[in-house]
Design a protein around this motif. Sequence first.
Motif, mmCIF file in Angstrom:
data_model
loop_
_atom_site.group_PDB
_atom_site.id
_atom_site.type_symbol
_atom_site.label_atom_id
_atom_site.label_comp_id
_atom_site.label_asym_id
_atom_site.label_seq_id
_atom_site.Cartn_x
_atom_site.Cartn_y
_atom_site.Cartn_z
ATOM 1 N N ARG A 105 0.884 -1.328 -0.039
ATOM 2 C CA ARG A 105 0.109 -0.055 0.063
ATOM 3 C C ARG A 105 1.078 1.171 0.041
ATOM 4 O O ARG A 105 1.671 1.321 0.885
ATOM 5 C CB ARG A 105 -0.881 -0.002 1.513
ATOM 6 C CG ARG A 105 -1.937 -1.051 1.219
ATOM 7 C CD ARG A 105 -2.967 -0.987 -0.233
ATOM 8 N NE ARG A 105 -4.027 -2.169 0.037
ATOM 9 C CZ ARG A 105 -3.828 -3.069 -0.701
ATOM 10 N NH1 ARG A 105 -2.771 -3.431 -1.402
ATOM 11 N NH2 ARG A 105 -4.705 -4.132 -0.806
ATOM 12 N N GLY A 106 0.840 2.235 -0.888
ATOM 13 C CA GLY A 106 1.153 3.394 -0.923
ATOM 14 C C GLY A 106 2.530 3.142 -1.495
ATOM 15 O O GLY A 106 3.281 2.009 -1.988
ATOM 16 N N GLY A 107 3.348 4.124 -2.365
ATOM 17 C CA GLY A 107 4.601 4.435 -2.775
ATOM 18 C C GLY A 107 4.620 3.656 -4.265
ATOM 19 O O GLY A 107 3.597 3.699 -4.981
ATOM 20 N N LEU A 108 5.808 3.322 -4.718
ATOM 21 C CA LEU A 108 6.107 2.873 -6.079
ATOM 22 C C LEU A 108 5.150 1.842 -6.452
ATOM 23 O O LEU A 108 4.901 1.603 -7.699
ATOM 24 C CB LEU A 108 7.611 2.545 -5.856
ATOM 25 C CG LEU A 108 7.845 2.081 -7.488
ATOM 26 C CD1 LEU A 108 8.034 3.186 -8.337
ATOM 27 C CD2 LEU A 108 9.702 1.617 -7.277
ATOM 28 N N HIS A 109 4.934 0.715 -5.580
ATOM 29 C CA HIS A 109 4.363 -0.271 -5.995
ATOM 30 C C HIS A 109 2.877 -0.680 -5.409
ATOM 31 O O HIS A 109 2.217 -1.619 -4.902
ATOM 32 C CB HIS A 109 5.222 -1.802 -5.563
ATOM 33 C CG HIS A 109 6.563 -1.869 -6.014
ATOM 34 N ND1 HIS A 109 6.560 -2.055 -7.481
ATOM 35 C CD2 HIS A 109 7.567 -1.446 -5.794
ATOM 36 C CE1 HIS A 109 7.970 -2.028 -7.596
ATOM 37 N NE2 HIS A 109 8.471 -1.831 -6.626
ATOM 38 N N ASP A 110 2.144 0.749 -5.110
ATOM 39 C CA ASP A 110 0.824 0.579 -4.610
ATOM 40 C C ASP A 110 -0.166 -0.340 -5.077
ATOM 41 O O ASP A 110 -0.570 -0.081 -6.540
ATOM 42 C CB ASP A 110 0.582 2.070 -4.601
ATOM 43 C CG ASP A 110 -1.090 2.303 -3.867
ATOM 44 O OD1 ASP A 110 -1.093 1.638 -2.983
ATOM 45 O OD2 ASP A 110 -1.886 3.235 -4.179
ATOM 46 N N GLY A 111 -0.939 -0.986 -4.442
ATOM 47 C CA GLY A 111 -1.910 -1.880 -4.864
ATOM 48 C C GLY A 111 -1.497 -3.203 -5.208
ATOM 49 O O GLY A 111 -2.071 -4.274 -5.755
ATOM 50 N N ARG A 112 0.019 -3.586 -5.227
ATOM 51 C CA ARG A 112 0.354 -4.788 -5.514
ATOM 52 C C ARG A 112 0.036 -5.885 -4.612
ATOM 53 O O ARG A 112 -0.346 -5.915 -3.467
ATOM 54 C CB ARG A 112 1.904 -4.973 -5.525
ATOM 55 C CG ARG A 112 2.548 -6.005 -6.117
ATOM 56 C CD ARG A 112 3.895 -5.979 -5.735
ATOM 57 N NE ARG A 112 4.601 -7.543 -6.100
ATOM 58 C CZ ARG A 112 4.612 -8.444 -5.491
ATOM 59 N NH1 ARG A 112 3.898 -8.904 -4.318
ATOM 60 N NH2 ARG A 112 4.983 -9.680 -5.957
ATOM 61 N N GLU A 113 -0.505 -7.082 -5.312
ATOM 62 C CA GLU A 113 -1.045 -8.389 -4.358
ATOM 63 C C GLU A 113 -0.383 -9.513 -4.822
ATOM 64 O O GLU A 113 0.123 -9.452 -5.903
ATOM 65 C CB GLU A 113 -2.566 -8.424 -4.593
ATOM 66 C CG GLU A 113 -3.486 -7.073 -4.723
ATOM 67 C CD GLU A 113 -3.982 -7.055 -3.098
ATOM 68 O OE1 GLU A 113 -3.957 -7.968 -2.490
ATOM 69 O OE2 GLU A 113 -4.330 -5.862 -2.914
#
Length: 364
Positions: A105-113
């Motif tokens: 959550r947040g930053g360069l990879h926000d939303g990564r799952e």
Amino acid sequence: MSAVSRLFDRFLGRGDWAVTVPTLDGPLLPNQELEEAEAFAGLADADNLVRTEKGMLASSANRLMRFDADGKAEVLQEFPGEITALAHARGMTALAIDGKGVVIRGGLHDGREATGDEARRLSCVTALTFLDSNTLLVANGSASLPASAWRRDLMQKNASGSLWRLDLKSGRLELIRDSLSWPAGIATTGSNRVYVTEAWRHRVLAIDLASKATLPVLEHLPAYPARIAPAFNAGYWLTFYSVRNQLVEFILREETYRKRMLAEVPEAYWMAPSLGSWRDYREPMQGSQLKQMNVLKPYAVTRSYGLVVHCDQNMKPLSSFHSRADGTVHGTISACEVDDDLLVASRGGSRIVRVAKAASGKRG
């Protein structure tokens, strides 16, 4: 070790068959620092304290919380499973969801799952730390159990934990070390070497990420080590699940009794380490001079305890902060510094306490 040596060790009760437990002495001498610490905030299942630019993050079961300097909390997000690990760097927060892997959550990879092979292999994440903006180190406690089943993993005598390097851009997983007995904490050192706690073997390992060479740097601990947090002076804060005791050590060597206990007794009432006590009259007692059914019990071994140890940059213990067997600040498996204070999450006590000025040189 040869089969003959193992047979003699078992017969003589030495080596892996010894039931002796190191004492809390020297820098680990018991005190009441945690028990007497100021209450910072009440929080059920308090865990995973991490300092960020916008306040301190903590987890409460499946909820991600943020606290301001006065202990006021807000719920940032709720997840489909328990949050078992947190890490924060460069505006990014990495979270591990029990049984579902790592999300950002947040930053360069926000939303990564987490998906596919990553979600399957990283199903029991116990600790996280960033190496850089695109790389995360992940401790996976067990290959077969969820993170919430830490007591079962201990009492089953498992050693299926592992340390992984996760590329957040590609999703590539690299195995650094396997066959670990519940790795529960990770700390970087500024070089290729990282520190990893191995809870059920009561030690801290130094692992070289390049060569994957492993060396114990702190062994024969009298308690089960959990997470590692950085300290202000290039040292570390080492937290613990609970202290060891001779009765549990004995049960771990009595195969018939151990297997029957796991199969026939509800887990809440096992004779095993715990994050809290005094919750149910059916659970094993701890402490001394206790009366039950009008019979005075002179002594019962400690199952839950609060312990945080301040170590130097080489993981040598310098001082410690305790909540003893008769206390309530137990299950202290996460801590972090905020300014000059040390905040400690007591999972067993359902609260966060503040040890004032601990980060500016106070010694417990």
